[in-house]
Design an enzyme around this catalytic site. Structure first.
Site, mmCIF file in Angstrom:
data_model
loop_
_atom_site.group_PDB
_atom_site.id
_atom_site.type_symbol
_atom_site.label_atom_id
_atom_site.label_comp_id
_atom_site.label_asym_id
_atom_site.label_seq_id
_atom_site.Cartn_x
_atom_site.Cartn_y
_atom_site.Cartn_z
ATOM 1 N N LYS B 142 0.750 -1.360 -0.058
ATOM 2 C CA LYS B 142 0.017 -0.130 -0.063
ATOM 3 C C LYS B 142 0.742 1.332 0.113
ATOM 4 C CE LYS B 142 -4.327 -1.764 0.524
ATOM 5 N NZ LYS B 142 -5.059 -1.793 -0.701
ATOM 6 N N GLU B 164 -10.205 5.533 3.358
ATOM 7 C CA GLU B 164 -10.817 4.484 3.802
ATOM 8 C C GLU B 164 -9.942 3.290 3.919
ATOM 9 O OE1 GLU B 164 -10.268 4.754 0.658
ATOM 10 O OE2 GLU B 164 -9.517 2.686 0.051
ATOM 11 N N SER B 437 1.637 -9.884 -0.773
ATOM 12 C CA SER B 437 1.325 -8.434 -0.547
ATOM 13 C C SER B 437 1.653 -7.630 0.591
ATOM 14 C CB SER B 437 -0.208 -8.205 -1.189
ATOM 15 O OG SER B 437 -0.878 -8.949 -0.314
#
Lengths: 293, 498
Positions: B142, B164, B437
């Site tokens: 991210k 969010e 990830s």
């Protein structure tokens, strides 16, 4: 009054291209006609929102009739939707309850038919776009027209994504009420005005639905800019909750849209409270000092 | 940008099943441009060999018939401003140098490509390589996106970012980028997710962000997005919405992918360096799909590389409690884009279910919807149980605790490895790259409860207390700010005034 059904002369329709349609494509705009009737009386139009199925379908029909009999010129029935990004907490709570009570989208046509059978008010449906896509844009439009509906107010649909709706609304003679915002550029205003039919919905402020103590001064400028972009009828909504605000907006707009305050009245006092508030709101439509009572 | 999609929106028959009609039967090609032997969902990797043109760098706003801008008019000007700023920035050497510097010296890129030899024994003996996004600063992929978007926010003169978050990874990353670049940060997080990810709530607060638990709807990621959009409409002059996945209205899908393309570019170079050839398959988990589109990007134009996206199958797709959007969804519009969507007969969004907060989303990025339809990527569901088995397996065979999201990719890769090696004399001839990830630190409590290592009730109580504290803190911060900055005042009005 002239009987140009369109917001903009540039959207003149081409009758006869859909000869199999049950409706006349060139039929006059019901929304425009309702606004023009108010204008002929020297006042702005009052447009009142309530959500469908809150708390049940019959109440929505009764409430819609009460709105029309107490001063609403146009009635906006909202389809409860799972992800209402343009709505504040009052309307969210109401539509969430409606869905929890078993609201089905197909009942919107019964509601529209029930209200139009009993009143002369123009009845529009306010809907986020996915429920229309799911039923099918053409099928939704056909059934709305058959129920006597005036058209759709589409808070999350912009003209660039609306090709199916432009086609279906043309085919069935329905009004296309797109929104303009204080952030809209002149180019976008022109594009939206051109795509609209009936009237253009000007959001008074940058925000979501809900009552506010003051209506932003940006609304008056937005109405002027939208007219300059070619709109014949511009109505203002978002944050309007009392007769004083209605009076202020009626001074410069063709119509005033009230939602959250009516939903709160319906929530707290049922249809009688809704009727009382509508009467009060409609008293703000005439210029100050001209009230008969 | 000279990308030429093989199928234009005009000739894309997906439009034929727009309005809630049933999807084409499994295995039926719906891409007129693809040959009869291509484009099946079950065997997706076969298709693109016959195609011309590049799939990489698709610019939007449309991916086939997906994407677009199904958004309130109030936000279109902000989307236009963002698009213009992004288009200029991505060809601006100064901006690209800034990104490269942050990637290297702040996030720790390039992330490693680690061969997982003991884990591979459970995947049919194929060679398995892990793209270690879990080693990035903040613990997941991210960070790639938030640094890019936060820099864009600064370029636009915005002083506040909102985000969010589902698992909390994007919220933590956003709070991190905001702290680094001196931006105010508000994170919307479903109350249910706050409970599941209490530690990440605390992390965001430590980083100076305000976390607002969202109690509407299913109290998960989709409702957090709704609330963030409401905030954005009211505060758009001062605020950038730092969307965390490759979904939403244009330019978000193409822009978020752009910032994650580094994953695929690194992985491609690293696998060539370590093995001398391209992999047979690349596997990633899919919620909104940002880590997947990032790694797929590196291989989209390599027709020999099969691409697999693994959706959250929850309790099993047959139970209805899942988040397998592409597997079982239908096209619709949500949060600004047309894509596959979990919805009922009325077009109401269906609540998704997954043990993984980061995959618990009933939509998916529009580029994935397109890649599914044309058959370039295969999308399959992985159940909670399969993911948790793979989670445990990686812990015990490689000494790496993965995020539960990433464990879906691990579980999928086990299946793919077994399938691809089934008829091979030497299974080690098969090479699979998995995008790992994120790391599993945030998931220790969930996993410990799953494997009965701790008392689940005790864990739930501790989490509930953390959520209450988070809610109190957020309320305090909002009310304290009511007399403060204009954006805070507007927010306080918005939240209290209806």
């Amino acid at each position: 009054m002239t009987v140009d059904p369109n917001v903009s002369g540039s959207t003149a329709e081409t009758p006869g291209t859909e000869s199999s349609s049950p409706e006349t494509p060139g039929a006059p705009s019901k929304s425009a006609a309702a606004i023009d009737r108010a204008r002929a009386q020297g006042r702005a139009a009052l447009i009142c929102y309530i959500p469908a199925g809150y708390p049940d379908v019959q109440t929505t029909i009764d409430a819609g009739i009460a709105l029309a009999r107490n001063g609403a010129d146009l009635i906006e029935i909202g389809i409860p939707y799972s992800d209402p990004v343009m709505d504040g907490s009052v309307i969210q709570a109401a539509t969430t309850e409606a869905i929890a009570n078993g609201f089905r989208v197909s009942s919107i046509f019964d509601i529209v038919a029930g209200i139009t059978a009993a009143t002369d008010a123009a009845v529009l449906v306010m809907t986020y776009w996915n429920p229309v896509l799911r039923l099918g844009v053409d099928e939704f439009s056909r059934r709305l027209a058959a129920a006597g509906g005036a058209g759709l107010i589409t808070p999350d649909l912009i003209p660039e994504e609306a090709s199916q709706w432009l086609e279906a609304s043309q085919k069935y003679g329905l009004d296309r009420v797109f929104l303009v915002a204080p952030s809209s550029t002149p180019e976008r205003l022109a594009r939206t005005v051109e795509a609209s039919r009936g009237f253009v919905y000007a959001v008074s402020i940058m925000g979501v639905t809900g009552t506010r103590t003051a209506v932003s001064s940006t609304a008056e400028q937005l109405v002027a800019d939208t007219r300059a972009a070619g709109a014949a009828r511009v109505c203002v909504g978002l944050g309007v909750s009392n007769a004083d605000q209605v009076r202020e907006i009626a001074g410069y707009a063709d119509g005033v849209i009230v939602g959250t305050a009516l939903v709160a009245a319906l929530r707290d006092g049922g249809v009688p409270a809704l009727a009382d508030l509508t009467t009060d709101l409609s008293s703000g439509l005439l210029p100050a000092g001209t009230e008969a009572h | 940008m000279a990308t030429t999609p093989a199928a234009s929106p005009q000739d894309h028959p997906a439009d034929a099943f727009l309005s809630g009609a049933t999807r084409p039967a499994e295995g039926t090609s719906i891409d007129a441009a693809a040959g009869p032997d291509t484009g099946t969902r079950a065997d997706g990797a076969a298709g693109p060999a016959a195609r011309t043109g590049s799939f990489r760098h698709a610019a939007g706003p449309y991916f086939g018939s997906y994407g677009g801008r199904w958004m309130p008019e109030s936000l279109i000007a902000a989307l236009d401003e963002l698009e213009e700023t992004f288009e200029k920035a991505k060809v601006d050497p100064d901006f690209l140098a800034q990104i490269a510097d942050l990637n290297k010296n702040y996030s720790g890129r390039p992330s490693l490509l680690t061969e997982a030899k003991r884990f591979a024994l459970h995947a049919g003996g194929a060679r398995i390589f892990l793209k270690r996004e879990d080693l990035n600063h903040t613990g997941s992929h991210k960070i790639n996106n938030v640094l890019g978007q936060a820099l864009l926010a600064k370029r636009m003169g915005k002083t506040r970012v909102i985000a969010e978050t589902g698992a909390g990874q994007h919220g933590v990353a956003s709070a991190t980028a905001a702290a680094l670049l001196g931006l105010e940060c508000v994170v919307y997080m479903g109350a249910e997710d706050c409970r599941r990810q209490a530690l990440n709530v605390a992390r965001m607060q430590l980083l100076g962000a305000t976390v607002i638990p969202v109690t509407n709807g299913s109290q998960t990621l989709k409702d957090a997005i709704n609330e963030a959009l409401r905030d954005w409409v009211a505060n758009v002059d001062s605020t950038h919405y730092l969307l965390g996945t490759a979904a939403g209205a244009h330019p978000f899908p193409a822009m978020v992918r752009f910032f994650h393309e580094v994953i695929g570019e690194e992985a491609r170079a690293q696998i060539l360096e370590q093995t001398g050839r391209l992999p047979d398959a690349v596997c990633a988990c899919i919620g909104g799909g940002s880590n997947a589109i990032g790694i797929f990007h590196g291989f989209l134009d390599d027709p020999s590389v099969r691409l697999y996206g693994f959706e959250a199958g929850g309790d099993g797709v047959e139970t209805g409690r899942h988040a397998a959007t592409i597997t079982l969804g239908r096209p619709g519009v949500l949060h600004g884009a047309r894509s596959y969507l979990m919805q009922d007969e009325d077009g109401q969004t269906v609540e998704s279910h997954s043990i993984s907060a980061g995959l618990d989303y009933p939509g998916v990025g529009p580029e994935h919807a397109y890649l599914a339809d044309i058959g370039r990527v295969s999308y399959e569901p992985i159940t909670d149980a399969e993911a948790m088995d793979a989670f445990q397996l990686l812990c015990r065979t490689e000494g790496i605790i993965p995020a539960i999201e990433s464990a879906h990719a691990l579980a999928g890769a086990i299946k793919v490895g077994q399938r691809l090696t089934a008829d091979q004399a030497d299974p080690a001839e098969t090479i699979i790259v998995i995008n790992l990830s994120g790391r599993g630190d945030k998931d220790v409590e969930t996993a410990a409860a799953w494997f009965d290592l701790i008392d689940a009730e005790t864990a739930a109580e501790a989490s509930a207390e953390a959520v209450i504290r988070a809610a109190d803190t957020a309320a305090d911060q909002v009310s304290a700010a009511a007399s403060g900055t204009p954006s805070h005042a507007a927010e306080a009005n918005r939240r209290n005034g209806k």
